[in-house]
Design an enzyme around this catalytic site. Structure first.
Site, PDB file in Angstrom:
ATOM      1  N   CYS A  87       6.715  -3.482  -3.890  1.00  0.00           N
ATOM      2  CA  CYS A  87       6.679  -4.761  -4.597  1.00  0.00           C
ATOM      3  C   CYS A  87       8.084  -5.384  -4.620  1.00  0.00           C
ATOM      4  O   CYS A  87       8.564  -5.823  -3.586  1.00  0.00           O
ATOM      5  CB  CYS A  87       6.102  -4.569  -5.990  1.00  0.00           C
ATOM      6  SG  CYS A  87       5.515  -6.124  -6.745  1.00  0.00           S
ATOM      7  N   HIS A 195       0.819  -1.313  -5.220  1.00  0.00           N
ATOM      8  CA  HIS A 195       1.497  -0.278  -5.997  1.00  0.00           C
ATOM      9  C   HIS A 195       0.798   1.079  -5.857  1.00  0.00           C
ATOM     10  O   HIS A 195      -0.116   1.396  -6.627  1.00  0.00           O
ATOM     11  CB  HIS A 195       1.522  -0.670  -7.479  1.00  0.00           C
ATOM     12  CG  HIS A 195       2.485  -1.752  -7.814  1.00  0.00           C
ATOM     13  ND1 HIS A 195       3.788  -1.508  -8.171  1.00  0.00           N
ATOM     14  CD2 HIS A 195       2.325  -3.095  -7.838  1.00  0.00           C
ATOM     15  CE1 HIS A 195       4.400  -2.654  -8.420  1.00  0.00           C
ATOM     16  NE2 HIS A 195       3.536  -3.638  -8.219  1.00  0.00           N
ATOM     17  N   GLU A 197       2.010   3.929  -6.712  1.00  0.00           N
ATOM     18  CA  GLU A 197       2.331   4.740  -7.890  1.00  0.00           C
ATOM     19  C   GLU A 197       1.363   4.480  -9.038  1.00  0.00           C
ATOM     20  O   GLU A 197       1.244   5.296  -9.953  1.00  0.00           O
ATOM     21  CB  GLU A 197       3.782   4.508  -8.321  1.00  0.00           C
ATOM     22  CG  GLU A 197       4.056   3.227  -9.081  1.00  0.00           C
ATOM     23  CD  GLU A 197       4.173   1.994  -8.203  1.00  0.00           C
ATOM     24  OE1 GLU A 197       4.602   0.946  -8.735  1.00  0.00           O
ATOM     25  OE2 GLU A 197       3.847   2.064  -6.997  1.00  0.00           O
TER      26      GLU A 197
END
Length: 224
Positions: A87, A195, A197
């Site tokens: 990002c 994302h 994560e």
């Protein structure tokens, strides 16, 4: 081996990365402050997290590229070692010219935050080897400046060199050719807007993102 998570003023996904590396993959993550001038000697990979470095003033990632630590991140990448930007991290890597192209305002000029279906276009990179070629995966997006752009010559180079790793099944931001993630020509630097994560635990809605981290962690362990 240690995994360096770079922290800038405004980073807000640094702890997410830290917990995935420590609790899911059982490796040693460390935070490296943007004011440092050198990475620790025993770093295996560098991760540049999402957020809003320097408040996204001027242009997302445009100020962070001048942070002292970025000089050594460039050296690290130049030695063929893995660097992952997610990002805002993707934005920083393009501004630092570690990746081609750039990220613009979303086409509809609105922040987008949603689960996103992606296609794996290249599973032969250090960051994608745990996926199947052409596989559909789910990871969330959360950005206002995720509209990836490059000129036609660069786009053709990305295609010819198989540098496009991830694409959107339904484009949320206007990115050229639905691009969601790319690698550099050498394949050791990756930037992506989704994302992973935030998609690394079942309790968060899925674990497709975990395989991206597993890809480069296991790749590094094999090279020990």
């Amino acid at each position: 081996m240690k995994y360096a998570v770079i922290r800038f003023p405004g980073s807000n996904c640094d702890w997410d990365m830290f917990y995935v590396l420590r609790d899911q993959l059982h490796v040693e993550p460390i935070f490296v402050d943007y004011r440092e001038t050198e990475l620790p000697e025993d770093v295996a990979a560098v991760l540049v997290p999402g957020g809003f470095s320097y408040g996204d003033y001027l242009r997302s990632g445009a100020i962070a590229r001048f942070a002292p630590i970025m000089t050594d991140v460039k050296r690290f990448a130049g030695e063929g070692k893995p660097v992952l930007g997610i990002c805002n991290g993707f934005q920083i890597l393009t501004e630092a010219r570690l990746l081609p192209g750039g990220l613009r305002k979303n086409q509809h000029l609105e922040f987008v935050c949603q689960q996103q279906e992606l296609f794996v276009q290249n599973n032969q990179t250090a960051f994608s080897n745990q996926f199947e070629q052409g596989e559909k995966v789910m990871m969330p997006v959360a950005h206002g400046d995720g509209n990836y752009y490059c000129d036609e010559a660069t786009l053709q180079q990305l295609k010819d060199n198989h540098q496009i790793v991830l694409t959107y099944s339904e484009n949320p931001n206007g990115s050229i050719d639905d691009i969601a993630g790319i690698v550099n020509e050498q394949g050791n630097v990756m930037g992506m807007m989704p994302h992973p994560e935030r998609a690394s635990e079942d309790i968060l809605g899925g674990t497709d993102g975990l395989r991206l981290f597993q890809s480069f962690v296991e790749n590094q362990q094999l090279q020990k």
